[in-house]
Design a protein around this motif. Structure first.
Motif, PDB file in Angstrom:
ATOM      1  N   SER A 201      -2.374   5.515  -6.003  1.00 50.69           N
ATOM      2  CA  SER A 201      -2.643   4.810  -7.219  1.00 50.69           C
ATOM      3  C   SER A 201      -2.896   3.232  -7.146  1.00 50.69           C
ATOM      4  O   SER A 201      -3.580   2.744  -8.204  1.00 50.69           O
ATOM      5  N   ASP A 202      -2.484   2.708  -6.168  1.00 47.28           N
ATOM      6  CA  ASP A 202      -2.555   1.262  -5.996  1.00 47.28           C
ATOM      7  C   ASP A 202      -2.550   0.844  -4.427  1.00 47.28           C
ATOM      8  O   ASP A 202      -1.656   0.664  -3.959  1.00 47.28           O
ATOM      9  N   PRO A 203      -3.810   0.882  -3.714  1.00 48.23           N
ATOM     10  CA  PRO A 203      -3.675   0.523  -2.415  1.00 48.23           C
ATOM     11  C   PRO A 203      -3.433  -0.804  -2.068  1.00 48.23           C
ATOM     12  O   PRO A 203      -3.615  -1.303  -0.982  1.00 48.23           O
ATOM     13  N   GLU A 204      -3.480  -1.804  -3.150  1.00 41.42           N
ATOM     14  CA  GLU A 204      -3.176  -3.135  -2.686  1.00 41.42           C
ATOM     15  C   GLU A 204      -4.052  -3.713  -1.659  1.00 41.42           C
ATOM     16  O   GLU A 204      -3.753  -4.364  -0.863  1.00 41.42           O
ATOM     17  N   LEU A 205      -5.544  -3.644  -2.230  1.00 40.56           N
ATOM     18  CA  LEU A 205      -6.422  -4.185  -1.186  1.00 40.56           C
ATOM     19  C   LEU A 205      -6.459  -5.770  -0.712  1.00 40.56           C
ATOM     20  O   LEU A 205      -6.897  -5.827   0.343  1.00 40.56           O
TER      21      LEU A 205
ATOM     22  N   GLY B 238       0.693  -1.197  -0.147  1.00 43.02           N
ATOM     23  CA  GLY B 238       0.070   0.146  -0.023  1.00 43.02           C
ATOM     24  C   GLY B 238       0.965   1.354  -0.081  1.00 43.02           C
ATOM     25  O   GLY B 238       0.191   2.344   0.205  1.00 43.02           O
TER      26      GLY B 238
ATOM     27  N   ASP C 261       3.747 -10.888  -6.135  1.00 43.32           N
ATOM     28  CA  ASP C 261       3.152 -10.009  -7.103  1.00 43.32           C
ATOM     29  C   ASP C 261       3.695 -10.083  -8.532  1.00 43.32           C
ATOM     30  O   ASP C 261       2.959  -9.851  -9.380  1.00 43.32           O
TER      31      ASP C 261
ATOM     32  N   TYR D 247      -3.832  -6.935   0.272  1.00 38.96           N
ATOM     33  CA  TYR D 247      -3.041  -7.045   1.489  1.00 38.96           C
ATOM     34  C   TYR D 247      -3.551  -5.899   2.674  1.00 38.96           C
ATOM     35  O   TYR D 247      -3.132  -6.359   3.718  1.00 38.96           O
ATOM     36  N   THR D 248      -4.397  -5.094   2.372  1.00 37.03           N
ATOM     37  CA  THR D 248      -4.508  -3.908   3.315  1.00 37.03           C
ATOM     38  C   THR D 248      -5.868  -3.834   3.646  1.00 37.03           C
ATOM     39  O   THR D 248      -6.130  -2.826   4.248  1.00 37.03           O
TER      40      THR D 248
ATOM     41  N   GLY E 298      -0.117 -12.127  -8.120  1.00 40.14           N
ATOM     42  CA  GLY E 298      -0.949 -11.516  -6.910  1.00 40.14           C
ATOM     43  C   GLY E 298      -1.519 -12.794  -5.988  1.00 40.14           C
ATOM     44  O   GLY E 298      -2.001 -12.228  -5.025  1.00 40.14           O
TER      45      GLY E 298
ATOM     46  N   ASP F 120       2.118   2.843  -2.367  1.00 35.69           N
ATOM     47  CA  ASP F 120       1.403   3.766  -3.355  1.00 35.69           C
ATOM     48  C   ASP F 120       0.049   3.755  -3.489  1.00 35.69           C
ATOM     49  O   ASP F 120      -0.470   3.706  -4.599  1.00 35.69           O
ATOM     50  N   ALA F 121      -0.396   4.081  -2.217  1.00 36.81           N
ATOM     51  CA  ALA F 121      -1.992   3.985  -1.966  1.00 36.81           C
ATOM     52  C   ALA F 121      -2.829   4.858  -3.158  1.00 36.81           C
ATOM     53  O   ALA F 121      -3.991   4.468  -3.377  1.00 36.81           O
TER      54      ALA F 121
END
Length: 290
Positions: free
Chosen positions: A40-44, A35, A229, A46-47, A234, A37-38
């Protein structure tokens, strides 16, 4: 006190119950840079607790973090036959096998034993084995941790297996880069490893380092996330095992560059630090993937 090999190897395994919640998993992922770079990409995946997947390497900290309720002091290496000053030890290597995907919330029985003690002359290598089983007594994960204890060798023991390793003589199939943050160690230690080597400049200098270094297991988790990733779409459930040796430290804020060679379902890995002219970070590294 010197290592008493017979006592260490003959001791009964220690047994403790561990539990964790999604909050612990979220903290672990954030401490690896998820996360970052939340915007542009919060990587939900994982987060965000909804649909949360668990990196297999979370097994290394399960039961040690926020939900453990332990305000604890720095970790100690004290068990039957072993009592070593923290300033003398380094994490030399780590192997993990997950027997099935880890749940975001769970409870397990963790059995720990000294599996090997090797005499390297000026140092000893202590191999700790951890076996975790769920409430139905089904296996969750197995780990083997190599602890390098400076100044504790010379007791006449077996030197342990020699494992020659070199990268394949061809260009890697993939190169992955994972920058770390300057505050990475401050966050990662909240998973339970409060060794002052990673935060206290004076302690780090007394241990022979210029400044506090990033936890070896933080580098380990960062590499696992990069594999998931970059190579496994992913999907954290596709990473079955990861074995490494810690060849060098990095400072928070530096980059981990991971070279990967494919060999069927096995990956051969090498991690270096480009800011230090390619100094090794992880060697003897392999991963098994689905």
């Amino acid at each position: 006190m010197p290592i008493d090999v017979a006592t260490a190897l003959g001791a009964e395994p220690t047994v403790r119950e561990v539990c964790w919640t999604p909050r612990d998993v979220l903290l672990y992922h954030l401490s690896l840079g998820a996360g970052r770079d939340a915007a542009s990409d919060p990587e939900l995946a994982y987060t965000f607790e909804r649909g949360l997947q668990v990196l297999p390497t979370f097994a290394m900290v399960a039961g040690k973090g926020l939900s453990a309720g332990d305000e604890g002091s720095a970790p100690e290496l004290r068990m039957p036959g072993i009592d070593i000053d923290l300033r003398r030890i380094l994490h030399g290597g780590q192997a993990l096998t997950v027997h099935r995907p880890l749940p975001a919330q769970g409870r397990a029985t963790l059995r720990t034993r000294v599996a090997e003690v090797w005499d390297k002359g000026k140092a000893a290598v202590i191999v700790l084995e951890h076996d975790a089983r769920d409430e139905q007594d089904q296996p969750l994960w197995t780990t083997r941790m190599q602890i390098f204890a400076r100044g504790e060798g010379g007791f006449g023991g077996e030197p342990g297996p020699e494992s020659a390793w070199s990268a394949p003589e061809r260009e890697p199939d993939h190169v992955l880069e994972s920058p770390t943050r300057a505050d990475q160690a401050l966050l990662y230690r909240l998973n339970g490893d409060l060794n002052p080597l990673h935060i206290d400049p004076g302690f780090a200098q007394a241990a022979g380092f210029e400044q506090p270094i990033l936890h070896g297991l933080a580098s380990y988790g960062i590499v696992a996330k990069a594999i998931v990733d970059g190579l496994l779409d992913g999907d954290a459930t596709r990473l079955e095992s990861l074995s490494v040796r810690f060849a060098g430290s990095i400072h928070p804020g530096e980059t981990i560059r991971i070279s990967v060679w494919r060999d069927g379902e096995e990956l051969l890995l090498s991690a270096t630090c480009p800011e230090r002219d390619g100094q090794p970070v992880l060697t003897h590294a392999t991963a098994r993937v689905r």
